[in-house]
Design a protein around this motif. Sequence first.
Motif, PDB file in Angstrom:
ATOM      1  N   GLY A 224       0.812  -1.205   0.000  1.00 22.27           N
ATOM      2  CA  GLY A 224       0.000   0.000   0.000  1.00 22.27           C
ATOM      3  C   GLY A 224       0.847   1.258   0.000  1.00 22.27           C
ATOM      4  O   GLY A 224       0.565   2.210  -0.739  1.00 22.27           O
ATOM      5  N   GLU A 225       1.899   1.268   0.802  1.00 20.19           N
ATOM      6  CA  GLU A 225       2.771   2.448   0.846  1.00 20.19           C
ATOM      7  C   GLU A 225       3.477   2.669  -0.486  1.00 20.19           C
ATOM      8  O   GLU A 225       3.600   3.809  -0.956  1.00 20.19           O
ATOM      9  CB  GLU A 225       3.803   2.272   1.961  1.00 20.19           C
ATOM     10  CG  GLU A 225       3.210   2.337   3.360  1.00 20.19           C
ATOM     11  CD  GLU A 225       4.225   1.953   4.429  1.00 20.19           C
ATOM     12  OE1 GLU A 225       5.408   1.797   4.072  1.00 20.19           O
ATOM     13  OE2 GLU A 225       3.825   1.810   5.599  1.00 20.19           O
ATOM     14  N   LEU A 226       3.909   1.582  -1.109  1.00 20.15           N
ATOM     15  CA  LEU A 226       4.613   1.706  -2.383  1.00 20.15           C
ATOM     16  C   LEU A 226       3.703   2.255  -3.476  1.00 20.15           C
ATOM     17  O   LEU A 226       4.084   3.144  -4.240  1.00 20.15           O
ATOM     18  CB  LEU A 226       5.175   0.347  -2.805  1.00 20.15           C
ATOM     19  CG  LEU A 226       6.349  -0.197  -1.986  1.00 20.15           C
ATOM     20  CD1 LEU A 226       6.639  -1.635  -2.374  1.00 20.15           C
ATOM     21  CD2 LEU A 226       7.583   0.672  -2.186  1.00 20.15           C
ATOM     22  N   ILE A 227       2.480   1.718  -3.553  1.00 17.19           N
ATOM     23  CA  ILE A 227       1.552   2.179  -4.596  1.00 17.19           C
ATOM     24  C   ILE A 227       1.136   3.624  -4.334  1.00 17.19           C
ATOM     25  O   ILE A 227       1.093   4.455  -5.242  1.00 17.19           O
ATOM     26  CB  ILE A 227       0.327   1.260  -4.677  1.00 17.19           C
ATOM     27  CG1 ILE A 227       0.749  -0.154  -5.091  1.00 17.19           C
ATOM     28  CG2 ILE A 227      -0.686   1.813  -5.674  1.00 17.19           C
ATOM     29  CD1 ILE A 227      -0.382  -1.164  -5.086  1.00 17.19           C
ATOM     30  N   ALA A 228       0.834   3.928  -3.086  1.00 12.07           N
ATOM     31  CA  ALA A 228       0.389   5.283  -2.752  1.00 12.07           C
ATOM     32  C   ALA A 228       1.442   6.325  -3.074  1.00 12.07           C
ATOM     33  O   ALA A 228       1.121   7.461  -3.448  1.00 12.07           O
ATOM     34  CB  ALA A 228      -0.001   5.357  -1.281  1.00 12.07           C
ATOM     35  N   ALA A 229       2.706   5.956  -2.950  1.00 13.40           N
ATOM     36  CA  ALA A 229       3.785   6.906  -3.196  1.00 13.40           C
ATOM     37  C   ALA A 229       4.249   6.912  -4.653  1.00 13.40           C
ATOM     38  O   ALA A 229       5.086   7.732  -5.032  1.00 13.40           O
ATOM     39  CB  ALA A 229       4.978   6.578  -2.301  1.00 13.40           C
ATOM     40  N   GLY A 230       3.687   6.027  -5.483  1.00  9.52           N
ATOM     41  CA  GLY A 230       4.138   5.899  -6.858  1.00  9.52           C
ATOM     42  C   GLY A 230       3.260   6.645  -7.846  1.00  9.52           C
ATOM     43  O   GLY A 230       2.395   7.442  -7.474  1.00  9.52           O
TER      44      GLY A 230
END
Length: 306
Positions: A224-230
């Motif tokens: 979730g953190e990776l997608i949200a920051a991408g």
Amino acid sequence: MPARPVIVRLTADMRSESRRLRVAFLGLGRMGTPMARHVLKAGHDLTVWNRTRGKADALAADGATVAPMPAAAARGRDVVVLMLADPEAVEQVLLGPDGVASGAEPDTLVVDGSTIGPDASRRMATRLREHRLRYVDAPVYGSVGPATEGTLGVLAGGEEADVAAARPLLELWGDPEKVRHVGPVGAGSAAKLVRNLTLGLALAGIGDALRLAATLDLPPDVVGELIAAGPLGAAFPPVRQILASGPPEAAGFTVDMLTKDLRLCLAAEPRLPLVDAARKVGEAAHAAGHGQDDTRALPRWMRDAS
């Protein structure tokens, strides 16, 4: 023989709140019903029609008049608003037996909030001109929540004077800052397809990312953190909410609606391989019984599909 109603040409200088318009609203689905309610709340004279009579009767309780057919709804109106499912429905309601064109007076302004594609919008405008009717394609973006709040985006195509004349109504269901005149007839529909193309690709991309992450046993919070920051981060917050709590009971913008829009994109330009792939995802979700699910649930289905 009763006198014919006097029709006043709707012009841009009729923006005053004291100007009471005679409006017909045709198509009372998830989006159309709250949009039509804004017309009533603003004090305009509203006639409604819907293929399923019960949805129209619900607005009658609030002061709308229910018409039996589109022609009757359009008779004596300054503006006729459409919010329908697809090009075929729009053509039938406008030009079919007992359609708008057979009932509306010359110079009536038709505002089409449906998403039907630029070719269909231009075809409707041409056909309506033969009946001396004016046409603006003004598809909306946003879901049921913004429709209820009156904060939708509106992408309008048409003659400058016609769009200006429609604006007092468009700004009832649309945020005035997001009601845009984007070009001639067909431009509104074209802009809506471009916007929904990016939505379809973003949701499909998030779905692929979730599936790969699940296959590779990555922790959900890290994913979730990776997608949200991408690059797809703007589309991820509502998906994350559904991942945590499940799909909403009432879908705002369904998988089937998005898939229809992706088909319209491909009809306008077949050389869109990523759109074609996203379209196939939508059709697979439909085949699996998820066509009426909210689009925000599509990535979760992609993650979990066998």
